[in-house]
Design an enzyme around this catalytic site. Structure first.
Site, PDB file in Angstrom:
ATOM      1  N   GLU A 115       0.828  -1.206   0.000  1.00 52.47           N
ATOM      2  CA  GLU A 115       0.000   0.000   0.000  1.00 52.47           C
ATOM      3  C   GLU A 115       0.863   1.256   0.000  1.00 52.47           C
ATOM      4  OE1 GLU A 115      -3.188   0.222  -0.485  1.00 52.47           O
ATOM      5  OE2 GLU A 115      -3.277  -1.971  -0.638  1.00 52.47           O
ATOM      6  N   SER A 166      19.261  -7.704  -9.179  1.00 51.65           N
ATOM      7  CA  SER A 166      18.071  -7.810 -10.026  1.00 51.65           C
ATOM      8  C   SER A 166      18.176  -8.838 -11.160  1.00 51.65           C
ATOM      9  CB  SER A 166      17.730  -6.442 -10.627  1.00 51.65           C
ATOM     10  OG  SER A 166      17.277  -5.564  -9.627  1.00 51.65           O
ATOM     11  N   HIS A 189       3.201 -10.140  -9.645  1.00 53.65           N
ATOM     12  CA  HIS A 189       4.645 -10.359  -9.666  1.00 53.65           C
ATOM     13  C   HIS A 189       5.360  -9.246  -8.896  1.00 53.65           C
ATOM     14  CE1 HIS A 189       8.691 -11.264 -11.027  1.00 53.65           C
ATOM     15  NE2 HIS A 189       8.808 -10.012 -11.421  1.00 53.65           N
ATOM     16  N   SER A 190       4.959  -8.032  -9.143  1.00 52.20           N
ATOM     17  CA  SER A 190       5.495  -6.870  -8.440  1.00 52.20           C
ATOM     18  C   SER A 190       4.472  -5.754  -8.574  1.00 52.20           C
ATOM     19  CB  SER A 190       6.838  -6.431  -9.037  1.00 52.20           C
ATOM     20  OG  SER A 190       6.643  -5.842 -10.314  1.00 52.20           O
TER      21      SER A 190
END
Length: 446
Positions: A122, A208, A337-338
């Site tokens: 959030e 990443s 996923h993200s």
């Protein structure tokens, strides 16, 4: 001299040396010719043609029928589990018989992670942080495996293993500091959110690019083997990362160098938006292990005890026998996923709801706890309130802290700063001195 003498002898014994003789000279070379005595050469004896093939690259039998191997030559690799979906132990001999305190730590780590995920998700949606990745539905794979490791075992994560750090008592304040990139962040604000790392807890900083951690983990395991460190390395990755070339290299090096490493694959059904049906045609990831000579198992990733048992045994044998193990934990990614992804574009709400409501690792463990009389609704209500308060306190503290000093952009790479980098640092200083009023410098440490 040996080469010349041997060559002269061959020329003298017959002018028909030709290409075969030249090739022989090239192959033998000086070292070979120095030992070359035709009259003394021992005959190498091979078994008869009726015996097994002697090819060095495989172990097999001869056949006289042309037949290609079918990809699904056996039925699917079974999924090992200890608890059913109602939290009931299926086979008492597989019950790990963990004490109440340990199982409660499992549950509190999983639920605390779930609470932190909701608040930080959030937070990103409100523009407070730039990016986030939740762990919804995969908490059992993190906690079950982390609990089976020694605290000094080295962890190479991908980007969805925050529960491993949570179980190792990584402070909420540092989770928040990393995601906010504030002055308390161990990475000094240089990494994307959720790219955690902690030297004290033996958790290598996440990067990443997919699958780069796999060959790195094998190298670390090989070093541990050479040092007789009585230590294992665990490497986490998703089934999508297993399609990268680094996975092949890592598996093969680990097998041939006999490294004490556990490859832990979280098969959660999707590589971002690509379902497993479009990722591979074989039987998942565990089926690849035997091809590399790696001991492999498939477990129910939503069963924290199954994950614990498999990881504990893999760790024991990896250290004792110096060999790699592959664990494929079957689970489901309930969240997107993200925060850059909208999974409603490629899967149905009903599909997600099934896993969220019917087969969730947290609810399964809660059923187990309630069945043993170790947890009840009042405790659940109190813990939910307490855990949310802890996360919110860390969240508010992270928001109040300043960002790292901009000069930290240039540190920690070189022992002595090279001239080119010093020039860039000086250029930034002049720019900020001239135009500093256009930047929120009061948000940064001085």
């Amino acid at each position: 001299m040996a080469v010349a003498a041997a060559a002269a002898k061959l020329r003298g014994s017959g002018r028909g040396l030709g290409q075969a003789g030249v090739l022989l000279l090239r192959r033998l070379g000086a070292r070979g010719l120095a030992r070359y005595h035709p009259q003394r050469q021992e005959q190498q004896h091979f078994p008869s043609l009726d015996d097994k093939p002697q090819f060095p690259g495989a172990s097999a039998e001869f056949v006289d029928k042309l037949e290609f191997i079918q990809p699904n030559v056996i039925s699917g690799i079974p999924v090992y589990r200890v608890m059913d979906r109602q939290g009931q132990i299926i086979n008492p001999s597989e019950d790990p018989h963990l004490p109440q305190e340990t199982v409660l730590k499992f549950y509190k780590s999983m639920t605390l992670l779930n609470t932190m995920d909701r608040i930080l998700y959030e937070s990103q949606r409100q523009g407070r942080i730039s990016f986030y990745m939740t762990n919804y539905g995969e908490e059992g794979t993190h906690v079950g495996s982390a609990a089976a490791l020694d605290s000094t075992d080295l962890v190479f994560g991908q980007y969805r293993e925050a529960g491993v750090l949570m179980y190792r008592d990584y402070p909420l304040e540092l989770f928040m500091a990393q995601c906010y990139g504030n002055a308390s962040d161990l990475g000094k604000g240089r990494q994307m959110p959720v790219h955690y790392g902690c030297k004290e807890r033996h958790f290598v900083t996440i990067s990443s690019p997919l699958a780069t951690q796999i060959p790195q983990a094998v190298g670390a395991a090989y070093a541990a083997k050479r040092a007789n460190a009585n230590r294992v390395v665990i490497c986490y990755f998703g089934e999508g990362a297993a399609s990268e070339g680094d996975a092949h290299a890592g598996f093969n090096f680990a097998a041939t160098l006999e490294c004490p490493v556990i490859f832990f694959c979280r098969n959660n059904g999707y590589a971002i938006s690509t379902p497993t049906s479009e990722q591979y045609r074989g039987d998942g990831i565990a089926a690849r292990g035997p091809g590399y000579g790696i001991m492999s198992i498939r477990v129910d990733g939503n069963d924290v005890f199954a994950v614990y048992n498999a990881t504990k045994e893999a760790r024991r044998r990896a250290v004792a026998e110096n060999q790699p193990f592959l664990i494929e934990a079957m689970t489901y990614r309930i969240g997107h996923h993200s925060t850059s992804d909208d999974s409603s574009a490629y899967r149905s709400v009903d599909e997600v709801n099934y896993w969220d409501k019917q087969d969730h690792p947290i609810s399964r463990l809660r059923h187990y706890l309630q069945g043993r009389g170790w947890w009840d609704d009042e405790q659940e209500k109190a813990w939910r309130k307490q855990s949310r308060k802890k996360v919110m306190e860390a969240f508010e503290q992270a928001e109040r802290k300043p960002k790292p000093n901009p000069n930290l952009l240039f540190s920690d790479v070189y022992q002595e700063m090279p001239a080119q980098l010093r020039k860039q640092q000086e250029s930034l200083a002049r720019h900020l001195q001239a135009y500093g009023e256009h930047y929120p410098l009061d948000h940064f440490e001085k």
